[in-house]
Design a protein around this motif. Structure first.
Motif, mmCIF file in Angstrom:
data_model
loop_
_atom_site.group_PDB
_atom_site.id
_atom_site.type_symbol
_atom_site.label_atom_id
_atom_site.label_comp_id
_atom_site.label_asym_id
_atom_site.label_seq_id
_atom_site.Cartn_x
_atom_site.Cartn_y
_atom_site.Cartn_z
ATOM 1 N N THR A 98 -58.840 26.050 81.591
ATOM 2 C CA THR A 98 -60.255 25.507 81.790
ATOM 3 C C THR A 98 -61.249 25.695 81.430
ATOM 4 O O THR A 98 -61.131 25.934 80.202
ATOM 5 N N ILE A 155 -58.753 26.120 74.089
ATOM 6 C CA ILE A 155 -58.352 24.376 74.758
ATOM 7 C C ILE A 155 -56.727 24.198 75.045
ATOM 8 O O ILE A 155 -56.064 24.727 74.356
ATOM 9 N N ILE A 182 -58.965 3.904 68.196
ATOM 10 C CA ILE A 182 -58.020 4.540 68.065
ATOM 11 C C ILE A 182 -57.349 5.526 68.704
ATOM 12 O O ILE A 182 -58.008 5.523 69.718
ATOM 13 N N LEU A 201 -53.754 11.627 56.548
ATOM 14 C CA LEU A 201 -54.085 12.516 58.518
ATOM 15 C C LEU A 201 -53.855 14.001 57.998
ATOM 16 O O LEU A 201 -53.723 14.740 59.408
ATOM 17 N N SER A 251 -55.745 9.806 69.093
ATOM 18 C CA SER A 251 -54.218 10.207 68.443
ATOM 19 C C SER A 251 -52.958 10.502 69.043
ATOM 20 O O SER A 251 -52.354 10.828 69.589
ATOM 21 N N ASP A 309 -64.177 21.628 72.051
ATOM 22 C CA ASP A 309 -64.597 23.376 72.194
ATOM 23 C C ASP A 309 -64.457 23.509 70.947
ATOM 24 O O ASP A 309 -64.743 24.653 70.599
ATOM 25 N N ILE A 329 -57.383 12.883 75.739
ATOM 26 C CA ILE A 329 -58.260 12.326 76.409
ATOM 27 C C ILE A 329 -58.378 11.166 77.329
ATOM 28 O O ILE A 329 -58.742 10.857 77.967
ATOM 29 N N LEU A 330 -57.918 10.153 76.031
ATOM 30 C CA LEU A 330 -57.801 8.906 76.291
ATOM 31 C C LEU A 330 -56.700 8.728 77.678
ATOM 32 O O LEU A 330 -57.631 7.932 78.571
ATOM 33 N N SER A 346 -64.306 13.349 70.678
ATOM 34 C CA SER A 346 -64.763 13.178 71.196
ATOM 35 C C SER A 346 -66.000 13.467 71.387
ATOM 36 O O SER A 346 -67.015 13.256 72.940
ATOM 37 N N THR A 365 -52.993 6.921 65.276
ATOM 38 C CA THR A 365 -53.415 7.636 63.762
ATOM 39 C C THR A 365 -51.749 8.309 63.588
ATOM 40 O O THR A 365 -51.531 9.159 61.939
ATOM 41 N N GLY A 394 -59.268 16.436 65.108
ATOM 42 C CA GLY A 394 -59.735 14.490 65.252
ATOM 43 C C GLY A 394 -60.062 14.515 66.450
ATOM 44 O O GLY A 394 -61.261 13.944 66.418
ATOM 45 N N GLY A 395 -58.997 14.213 67.198
ATOM 46 C CA GLY A 395 -59.870 13.844 68.697
ATOM 47 C C GLY A 395 -60.449 14.417 69.024
ATOM 48 O O GLY A 395 -61.480 14.281 69.812
ATOM 49 N N ASN A 396 -59.957 15.610 69.329
ATOM 50 C CA ASN A 396 -61.683 16.845 69.506
ATOM 51 C C ASN A 396 -62.474 16.337 68.688
ATOM 52 O O ASN A 396 -63.400 16.759 70.123
HETATM 53 C C1 LIG Z 1 -55.075 19.359 80.901
HETATM 54 C C2 LIG Z 1 -56.748 19.395 79.441
HETATM 55 C C3 LIG Z 1 -57.176 20.272 78.993
HETATM 56 C C4 LIG Z 1 -58.118 20.182 77.918
HETATM 57 N N1 LIG Z 1 -58.669 21.251 77.831
HETATM 58 C C5 LIG Z 1 -59.558 20.973 77.222
HETATM 59 C C6 LIG Z 1 -60.286 22.283 76.911
HETATM 60 O O1 LIG Z 1 -60.915 23.556 77.095
HETATM 61 N N2 LIG Z 1 -61.119 21.958 75.207
HETATM 62 C C7 LIG Z 1 -61.588 20.796 74.766
HETATM 63 O O2 LIG Z 1 -62.023 21.028 73.857
HETATM 64 N N3 LIG Z 1 -60.690 19.799 75.025
HETATM 65 C C8 LIG Z 1 -59.576 19.678 76.459
HETATM 66 N N4 LIG Z 1 -58.994 18.759 76.510
HETATM 67 C C9 LIG Z 1 -58.922 17.847 75.891
HETATM 68 C C10 LIG Z 1 -57.710 17.049 74.454
HETATM 69 O O3 LIG Z 1 -56.623 17.563 74.888
HETATM 70 C C11 LIG Z 1 -58.691 17.793 73.384
HETATM 71 O O4 LIG Z 1 -59.937 17.365 73.294
HETATM 72 C C12 LIG Z 1 -57.951 17.109 72.263
HETATM 73 O O5 LIG Z 1 -57.881 18.049 71.352
HETATM 74 C C13 LIG Z 1 -58.124 15.534 71.740
HETATM 75 O O6 LIG Z 1 -57.281 15.039 71.130
HETATM 76 P P1 LIG Z 1 -55.990 14.255 70.710
HETATM 77 O O7 LIG Z 1 -55.538 13.786 69.925
HETATM 78 O O8 LIG Z 1 -55.477 14.179 72.171
HETATM 79 O O9 LIG Z 1 -57.763 12.994 71.325
HETATM 80 P P2 LIG Z 1 -57.500 11.593 71.024
HETATM 81 O O10 LIG Z 1 -57.399 11.375 73.239
HETATM 82 O O11 LIG Z 1 -56.136 10.773 71.169
HETATM 83 O O12 LIG Z 1 -58.780 10.434 71.560
HETATM 84 C C14 LIG Z 1 -60.004 10.834 71.969
HETATM 85 C C15 LIG Z 1 -61.054 10.536 71.229
HETATM 86 O O13 LIG Z 1 -61.493 10.217 69.930
HETATM 87 C C16 LIG Z 1 -61.367 9.083 69.163
HETATM 88 N N5 LIG Z 1 -60.209 9.806 67.961
HETATM 89 C C17 LIG Z 1 -59.008 10.018 67.813
HETATM 90 N N6 LIG Z 1 -58.629 10.815 66.786
HETATM 91 C C18 LIG Z 1 -59.753 9.929 66.234
HETATM 92 C C19 LIG Z 1 -58.956 9.353 65.020
HETATM 93 N N7 LIG Z 1 -59.181 10.386 63.798
HETATM 94 N N8 LIG Z 1 -60.690 8.841 63.702
HETATM 95 C C20 LIG Z 1 -61.544 8.416 64.785
HETATM 96 N N9 LIG Z 1 -61.041 8.414 66.470
HETATM 97 C C21 LIG Z 1 -60.432 9.014 66.731
HETATM 98 C C22 LIG Z 1 -60.571 8.107 70.305
HETATM 99 O O14 LIG Z 1 -60.398 7.048 69.895
HETATM 100 C C23 LIG Z 1 -61.151 8.457 71.372
HETATM 101 O O15 LIG Z 1 -62.367 8.046 71.509
HETATM 102 C C24 LIG Z 1 -58.480 18.965 77.985
HETATM 103 C C25 LIG Z 1 -57.515 17.475 77.937
HETATM 104 C C26 LIG Z 1 -56.510 18.002 78.858
HETATM 105 C C27 LIG Z 1 -55.715 16.672 79.492
#
Ligand SMILES: Cc1cc2nc3c(=O)[nH]c(=O)nc-3n(C[C@H](O)[C@H](O)[C@H](O)COP(=O)(O)OP(=O)(O)OC[C@H]3O[C@@H](n4cnc5c(N)ncnc54)[C@H](O)[C@@H]3O)c2cc1C
Length: 289
Positions: free
Chosen positions: A193, A106, A31, A61, A33, A127, A37-38, A123, A55, A118-120
């Motif tokens: 950070t 974040i 999945i 959602l 979003s 945070d 992170i991916l 993972s 998604t 959701g991604g947060n």
């Molecule tokens: C420069 C940078 C700085 C960052 N700093 C922080 C920080 O300070 N704190 C922090 O917490 N994070 C940080 N992150 C990580 C990230 O940006 C956040 O955690 C963000 O909320 C992840 O959400 P996403 O939708 O991009 O996740 P994705 O990358 O799309 O997915 C992350 C994971 O969740 C799964 N997933 C996604 N959506 C779903 C769903 N609906 N149901 C089931 N599984 C799902 C995916 O398969 C994957 O395993 C940072 C990232 C970057 C690039």
């Protein structure tokens, strides 16, 4: 020959409703979003999956609202809401202010505008999780047939395959009892950070007694958890709290790790100092009132 993204490009499925998802049970699906992170994982050399389920077009959602469920009031947040959506939402600020605080800490705005709640959560290291743990959040997952609810705490303890279930919504109980909550992220810099640790706490207090205490910790690569022995030490008349025991319980409850920059012992001490000082500050304020 090893199959790579060049020889075997990833296919992407963009369903427009939950029941239209086709490859949820396929072990080669993932999945996606916001992808923030991916994308980092792939840049670090992790292999791309054969198939992605996006998604972004799933209406189930989307949205943040107050809802009734089994006679109880909840803040319901769609899993595809971005970190910025959560941070700026008036319902979140009113009913779950420490979640807004966690979102504010974040990354930078560009990442917050793309990354989702959701991604947060999924993972398992985001945070927002410590804040959601003390708020006793419930999660709703779609398993390919139906949606079901599970507490965030129980879900964190489950070993889940990457894409077998899709997080649809987060439910936070809306509490009308007076309470005090706090969130703190400690990084190696003040902002933008990664966390060394992130802590959250929730207290209900009445007549010189702590009626309910919830403490949680996460950040960095820690699997976030509640600190139950420390909570038990706090759940009593204030004059009966043994502060040195609380300090020790926090360190014993928190299973940390050493990396090239910070030792596990340092993280444990910082956590204990932070929790104890936040609780003591709160009690000092109560005595003044
Ligand atoms: C420069 C940078 C700085 C960052 N700093 C922080 C920080 O300070 N704190 C922090 O917490 N994070 C940080 N992150 C990580 C990230 O940006 C956040 O955690 C963000 O909320 C992840 O959400 P996403 O939708 O991009 O996740 P994705 O990358 O799309 O997915 C992350 C994971 O969740 C799964 N997933 C996604 N959506 C779903 C769903 N609906 N149901 C089931 N599984 C799902 C995916 O398969 C994957 O395993 C940072 C990232 C970057 C690039």
């Amino acid at each position: 020959m090893k199959m790579t993204a060049e020889t075997n490009p990833t296919s992407v499925e963009i369903p427009s409703k939950l029941s239209a998802i086709q490859n949820l049970k396929n072990q080669h699906s993932r999945i996606i979003s916001g992808g923030t992170i991916l994308q980092i994982n792939w840049e670090a050399g992790l292999e791309k999956p054969e198939h992605l389920i996006s998604t972004e077009k799933l209406p189930e959602l989307i949205g943040i609202a107050e809802v009734q469920l089994d006679g109880k009031l909840y803040l319901k947040m769609g899993a595809a809401m971005t970190i910025s959506d959560c941070l700026n939402n008036s319902f979140v600020r009113k009913n779950a202010s420490i979640l807004a605080e966690a979102c504010e800490k974040i990354a930078a705005p560009a990442v917050r505008n793309r990354g989702t709640i959701g991604g947060n959560i999924c993972s398992k290291i985001g945070d927002t999780i410590p804040a959601l743990l003390v708020l006793e959040a419930q999660l709703s997952f779609y398993n390919g047939e139906q949606e079901y609810m599970i507490s965030l705490r129980k879900w964190l303890a489950k070993p889940t395959p990457p894409s077998a279930e899709l997080l649809t919504s987060i439910f936070i109980p809306i509490i009308h009892r007076q309470n005090y909550s706090f969130f703190r992220k400690i990084g190696r810099r003040e902002s933008f950070t990664a966390a060394i640790i992130s802590i959250a706490g929730y207290l209900e207090y009445e007549e010189n007694t702590i009626k309910a205490a919830r403490l949680s910790i996460g950040g960095g690569a820690h699997l976030p958890c509640r600190l139950t022995s420390a909570e038990n030490e706090l759940n009593k008349a204030v004059k009966e709290i043994d502060w040195s025991c609380l300090y020790k319980e926090i360190q014993d409850d928190f299973s940390s790790y050493t990396d090239p920059f910070v030792t596990a012992e340092y993280r444990k001490k910082v956590a204990a100092n932070l929790f104890v000082s936040r609780v003591k500050d709160f009690l000092k304020e109560q005595r003044k009132e």
